[in-house]
Design a protein around this motif. Structure first.
Motif, PDB file in Angstrom:
ATOM      1  N   LEU A 158      37.385  35.380  29.197  1.00  0.00           N
ATOM      2  CA  LEU A 158      37.563  33.934  29.331  1.00  0.00           C
ATOM      3  C   LEU A 158      37.814  33.506  30.780  1.00  0.00           C
ATOM      4  O   LEU A 158      37.437  32.411  31.180  1.00  0.00           O
ATOM      5  CB  LEU A 158      38.719  33.449  28.446  1.00  0.00           C
ATOM      6  CG  LEU A 158      38.475  33.520  26.943  1.00  0.00           C
ATOM      7  CD1 LEU A 158      39.728  33.127  26.196  1.00  0.00           C
ATOM      8  CD2 LEU A 158      37.304  32.637  26.537  1.00  0.00           C
ATOM      9  N   LEU A 159      38.431  34.372  31.555  1.00  0.00           N
ATOM     10  CA  LEU A 159      38.733  34.033  32.946  1.00  0.00           C
ATOM     11  C   LEU A 159      37.639  34.483  33.918  1.00  0.00           C
ATOM     12  O   LEU A 159      37.802  34.341  35.128  1.00  0.00           O
ATOM     13  CB  LEU A 159      40.079  34.630  33.354  1.00  0.00           C
ATOM     14  CG  LEU A 159      41.298  34.019  32.664  1.00  0.00           C
ATOM     15  CD1 LEU A 159      42.556  34.736  33.081  1.00  0.00           C
ATOM     16  CD2 LEU A 159      41.393  32.538  32.940  1.00  0.00           C
ATOM     17  N   ARG A 160      36.546  35.007  33.393  1.00  0.00           N
ATOM     18  CA  ARG A 160      35.449  35.448  34.249  1.00  0.00           C
ATOM     19  C   ARG A 160      34.903  34.311  35.120  1.00  0.00           C
ATOM     20  O   ARG A 160      34.685  34.518  36.321  1.00  0.00           O
ATOM     21  CB  ARG A 160      34.335  36.069  33.411  1.00  0.00           C
ATOM     22  CG  ARG A 160      33.276  36.743  34.256  1.00  0.00           C
ATOM     23  CD  ARG A 160      32.237  37.440  33.423  1.00  0.00           C
ATOM     24  NE  ARG A 160      32.844  38.607  32.788  1.00  0.00           N
ATOM     25  CZ  ARG A 160      32.309  39.246  31.774  1.00  0.00           C
ATOM     26  NH1 ARG A 160      31.170  38.842  31.268  1.00  0.00           N
ATOM     27  NH2 ARG A 160      32.901  40.288  31.249  1.00  0.00           N
ATOM     28  N   PRO A 161      34.692  33.093  34.575  1.00  0.00           N
ATOM     29  CA  PRO A 161      34.222  32.003  35.447  1.00  0.00           C
ATOM     30  C   PRO A 161      35.217  31.655  36.550  1.00  0.00           C
ATOM     31  O   PRO A 161      34.825  31.369  37.683  1.00  0.00           O
ATOM     32  CB  PRO A 161      34.046  30.818  34.498  1.00  0.00           C
ATOM     33  CG  PRO A 161      33.919  31.401  33.148  1.00  0.00           C
ATOM     34  CD  PRO A 161      34.698  32.667  33.172  1.00  0.00           C
ATOM     35  N   ILE A 167      42.895  44.392  23.220  1.00  0.00           N
ATOM     36  CA  ILE A 167      41.875  43.412  22.826  1.00  0.00           C
ATOM     37  C   ILE A 167      42.157  42.063  23.486  1.00  0.00           C
ATOM     38  O   ILE A 167      41.245  41.414  24.015  1.00  0.00           O
ATOM     39  CB  ILE A 167      41.812  43.281  21.290  1.00  0.00           C
ATOM     40  CG1 ILE A 167      41.216  44.551  20.689  1.00  0.00           C
ATOM     41  CG2 ILE A 167      41.010  42.060  20.869  1.00  0.00           C
ATOM     42  CD1 ILE A 167      41.349  44.644  19.180  1.00  0.00           C
ATOM     43  N   LEU A 168      43.419  41.639  23.491  1.00  0.00           N
ATOM     44  CA  LEU A 168      43.781  40.370  24.139  1.00  0.00           C
ATOM     45  C   LEU A 168      43.484  40.406  25.638  1.00  0.00           C
ATOM     46  O   LEU A 168      43.053  39.411  26.222  1.00  0.00           O
ATOM     47  CB  LEU A 168      45.257  40.048  23.900  1.00  0.00           C
ATOM     48  CG  LEU A 168      45.622  39.608  22.494  1.00  0.00           C
ATOM     49  CD1 LEU A 168      47.133  39.440  22.370  1.00  0.00           C
ATOM     50  CD2 LEU A 168      44.905  38.334  22.121  1.00  0.00           C
ATOM     51  N   TYR A 169      43.702  41.563  26.262  1.00  0.00           N
ATOM     52  CA  TYR A 169      43.401  41.714  27.681  1.00  0.00           C
ATOM     53  C   TYR A 169      41.911  41.493  27.941  1.00  0.00           C
ATOM     54  O   TYR A 169      41.531  40.771  28.869  1.00  0.00           O
ATOM     55  CB  TYR A 169      43.837  43.096  28.157  1.00  0.00           C
ATOM     56  CG  TYR A 169      43.388  43.422  29.557  1.00  0.00           C
ATOM     57  CD1 TYR A 169      44.015  42.871  30.664  1.00  0.00           C
ATOM     58  CD2 TYR A 169      42.315  44.287  29.769  1.00  0.00           C
ATOM     59  CE1 TYR A 169      43.603  43.160  31.949  1.00  0.00           C
ATOM     60  CE2 TYR A 169      41.889  44.590  31.043  1.00  0.00           C
ATOM     61  CZ  TYR A 169      42.536  44.021  32.129  1.00  0.00           C
ATOM     62  OH  TYR A 169      42.108  44.320  33.403  1.00  0.00           O
ATOM     63  N   TYR A 170      41.052  42.112  27.113  1.00  0.00           N
ATOM     64  CA  TYR A 170      39.616  41.954  27.308  1.00  0.00           C
ATOM     65  C   TYR A 170      39.146  40.533  26.999  1.00  0.00           C
ATOM     66  O   TYR A 170      38.265  40.008  27.682  1.00  0.00           O
ATOM     67  CB  TYR A 170      38.828  42.979  26.482  1.00  0.00           C
ATOM     68  CG  TYR A 170      38.781  44.318  27.151  1.00  0.00           C
ATOM     69  CD1 TYR A 170      38.168  44.478  28.377  1.00  0.00           C
ATOM     70  CD2 TYR A 170      39.379  45.426  26.571  1.00  0.00           C
ATOM     71  CE1 TYR A 170      38.135  45.700  29.007  1.00  0.00           C
ATOM     72  CE2 TYR A 170      39.353  46.653  27.195  1.00  0.00           C
ATOM     73  CZ  TYR A 170      38.719  46.787  28.412  1.00  0.00           C
ATOM     74  OH  TYR A 170      38.692  48.000  29.041  1.00  0.00           O
ATOM     75  N   ILE A 171      39.742  39.908  25.983  1.00  0.00           N
ATOM     76  CA  ILE A 171      39.390  38.513  25.695  1.00  0.00           C
ATOM     77  C   ILE A 171      39.792  37.618  26.854  1.00  0.00           C
ATOM     78  O   ILE A 171      39.013  36.763  27.292  1.00  0.00           O
ATOM     79  CB  ILE A 171      40.056  38.058  24.376  1.00  0.00           C
ATOM     80  CG1 ILE A 171      39.406  38.751  23.184  1.00  0.00           C
ATOM     81  CG2 ILE A 171      39.967  36.539  24.221  1.00  0.00           C
ATOM     82  CD1 ILE A 171      40.126  38.520  21.873  1.00  0.00           C
TER      83      ILE A 171
END
Length: 164
Positions: free
Chosen positions: A115-118, A107-111
């Motif tokens: 968050l780092l997508r931009p 879950i932390l990996y996907y969050i």
């Protein structure tokens, strides 16, 4: 009951609890090994450190409870505590904790990925811009080099005509 017998029963109970604590701490190592694969050297090193710490803990318990005298029923109590914990709670505890930790990490990996997508988007755009500007820079460099070479040759010709 006599005070001596009560003290011996308490000592046996403490050694039983120490066996449970030792096995519980070792389960932490087993959970860690499920989450992160270890090679044989690292496993051996972890086990050595663990058993040295356990020996210190057992010695401290013997020193505090029984003036440092080794009593075999204390060893029996610790062994009994280890076996009772290992056969009852340990397998379920290891499975549940490793599953929970894996899911939390997932879950932390996907969050973090969300968050780092931009940042990843900007990085891709910067790479594209740098690639295009690199191509244009190479073309401009070749153009400038041709002009300078042509100008240099013209200057040489002019200088050679003035000498003669």
């Amino acid at each position: 009951m006599s005070q001596n017998i009560i003290a011996e029963v308490v000592f046996l109970f403490h050694s039983f609890l120490l066996g449970i604590v030792i096995t519980f701490v070792y389960d932490g190592f087993l959970i860690l090994r499920r989450l992160i694969p270890h090679n044989l050297l690292l496993i051996s090193l972890e086990d050595m450190i663990f058993w040295i710490a356990c020996a210190i803990g057992v010695f401290y318990m013997l020193y505090e409870e029984n003036n440092g005298i080794l009593r075999w029923f204390a060893v029996f109590g610790a062994t009994l505590g280890m076996l009772a914990y290992k056969k009852s709670i340990s397998p379920l505890f290891i499975d549940i904790m490793s599953t929970i930790i894996k899911r939390v990490c997932h879950i932390l990996y996907y969050i973090l990925q969300f968050l780092l997508r931009p940042v990843r988007f900007l990085g891709q755009k910067m790479c594209c811009i740098l690639r295009v500007s690199g191509r244009k820079g190479r073309k401009a460099g070749k153009y400038v080099k041709k002009k300078l070479t042509r100008g240099f040759k013209l200057l040489k010709i002019t200088l050679c005509k003035h000498k003669s």
